[in-house]
Design a protein around this motif. Sequence first.
Motif, mmCIF file in Angstrom:
data_model
loop_
_atom_site.group_PDB
_atom_site.id
_atom_site.type_symbol
_atom_site.label_atom_id
_atom_site.label_comp_id
_atom_site.label_asym_id
_atom_site.label_seq_id
_atom_site.Cartn_x
_atom_site.Cartn_y
_atom_site.Cartn_z
ATOM 1 N N THR A 4 -8.265 -3.917 -1.655
ATOM 2 C CA THR A 4 -8.287 -2.585 -1.040
ATOM 3 C C THR A 4 -9.621 -2.350 -0.333
ATOM 4 O O THR A 4 -9.667 -1.845 0.799
ATOM 5 N N ILE A 40 -0.239 -4.637 6.999
ATOM 6 C CA ILE A 40 -1.492 -3.925 7.261
ATOM 7 C C ILE A 40 -2.073 -4.377 8.592
ATOM 8 O O ILE A 40 -2.620 -3.567 9.356
ATOM 9 N N ASN A 52 1.580 7.459 8.294
ATOM 10 C CA ASN A 52 1.576 6.011 8.433
ATOM 11 C C ASN A 52 0.154 5.509 8.214
ATOM 12 O O ASN A 52 -0.783 6.307 8.033
ATOM 13 N N LEU A 53 -0.020 4.194 8.242
ATOM 14 C CA LEU A 53 -1.325 3.621 7.926
ATOM 15 C C LEU A 53 -2.375 3.976 8.970
ATOM 16 O O LEU A 53 -3.524 4.265 8.624
ATOM 17 N N LYS A 54 -2.010 3.967 10.246
ATOM 18 C CA LYS A 54 -2.985 4.325 11.283
ATOM 19 C C LYS A 54 -3.530 5.732 11.047
ATOM 20 O O LYS A 54 -4.740 5.963 11.133
ATOM 21 N N PHE A 70 3.299 2.368 3.078
ATOM 22 C CA PHE A 70 2.753 2.289 4.425
ATOM 23 C C PHE A 70 2.719 0.864 4.969
ATOM 24 O O PHE A 70 2.910 0.652 6.159
ATOM 25 N N ALA A 71 2.425 -0.110 4.125
ATOM 26 C CA ALA A 71 2.257 -1.471 4.643
ATOM 27 C C ALA A 71 2.190 -2.473 3.505
ATOM 28 O O ALA A 71 1.884 -2.120 2.363
ATOM 29 N N GLY A 78 -2.176 -1.173 10.780
ATOM 30 C CA GLY A 78 -3.518 -0.616 10.744
ATOM 31 C C GLY A 78 -4.426 -1.110 11.844
ATOM 32 O O GLY A 78 -5.607 -0.735 11.891
ATOM 33 N N LEU A 104 0.857 -1.181 0.000
ATOM 34 C CA LEU A 104 0.000 0.000 0.000
ATOM 35 C C LEU A 104 0.894 1.232 0.000
ATOM 36 O O LEU A 104 1.694 1.426 0.909
#
Length: 327
Positions: free
Chosen positions: A171, A241, A141-143, A224-225, A245, A130
């Motif tokens: 996704t 993820i 970042n993903l969070k 990001f992941a 996440g 991602l």
Amino acid sequence: MTLNRRAFSSAALAGLVLPVARTGWAQDAFPAKPLKIVCPFAPGGGSDFIARVASNVLSQRLGQAVVVDNRPGAGGTLGTEYALHTPGDGYTLLLIAGSYTVNPSLYKLRFDPVADMTPVIQLSKGAYVLCVNPAKVPAKNLKELLDYGRQNPGKLTFASAGNGSHLHIVTEYMFGMAKVKATHVPYRGTGPAVTDLVAGNVDMLVAGTEALMPHVQSGRLRAFAVTTAQRLQAYPNIPSIAEAGGLPEYDVVAWHGLIAPKGVPPAVLAKLNGALDAGLKAPELNAKLEPTGVSAAGGTAQQFGALIRAEIPRYAKVVKDNDIRSE
């Protein structure tokens, strides 16, 4: 998964499989003529590359020519339908990817994706990554990305290789778990989607590491992941993820494999699986694949069949929950 064509020249491909000694198989009734691998995707992409790796392995292990026959169209269903309607004698094989387990939920198929096929072997496994355009996305970042998406429903845009593509589905799978509403922007393939992501026309994209990581390394994109539950050995600094996440159940493997029409004799299936499984274990093959984030898989036909049967209902739920359509 789309592979970087420049990274795999014909010369490199030819060196992926070591020559092996001829075995008693050459005297057996099968194979008595050349084999065919139908690839239901266009030449030059990741699926085509994996099909040609498999053809090299089989050719060297079984002592017969193995031709790759590209028949793209309709998300891979055209070539799939053709291959599964050929005789189940082991001479025609079909290269499939994760989209094979998504298509039953999107298309009116003229074949049963489980009953009308014989699993042969899983060829490869890897992950998607991602990535975001850092100039467009405020998250680091993903969070932060998921938090932003929850606070701004529909504002985030994500690209895919096409409506109903595997990249689209995985996704939506992530966003559904995270309770995020984002806007889908479909493209005709991974290449155009990557181009628009780099240009800043969309916010993010989940796609193959080989398509995105060169842009991450140049600083134009931020990774990001990865989609697998575990980090990739090739990119150990990129979290999954699941961990980044806060989505512990999220785990998507990008894979390719071979199936055949139903009715393949057990002895023929055993010979095909055995030849491929042995060839996929060659250290030189894995040494060339793993820097891209892709690994050879192998295993039994039964294990691959179990994977296919498990993923069909999994993605059917994603398609239903997100009201995804092929057009």
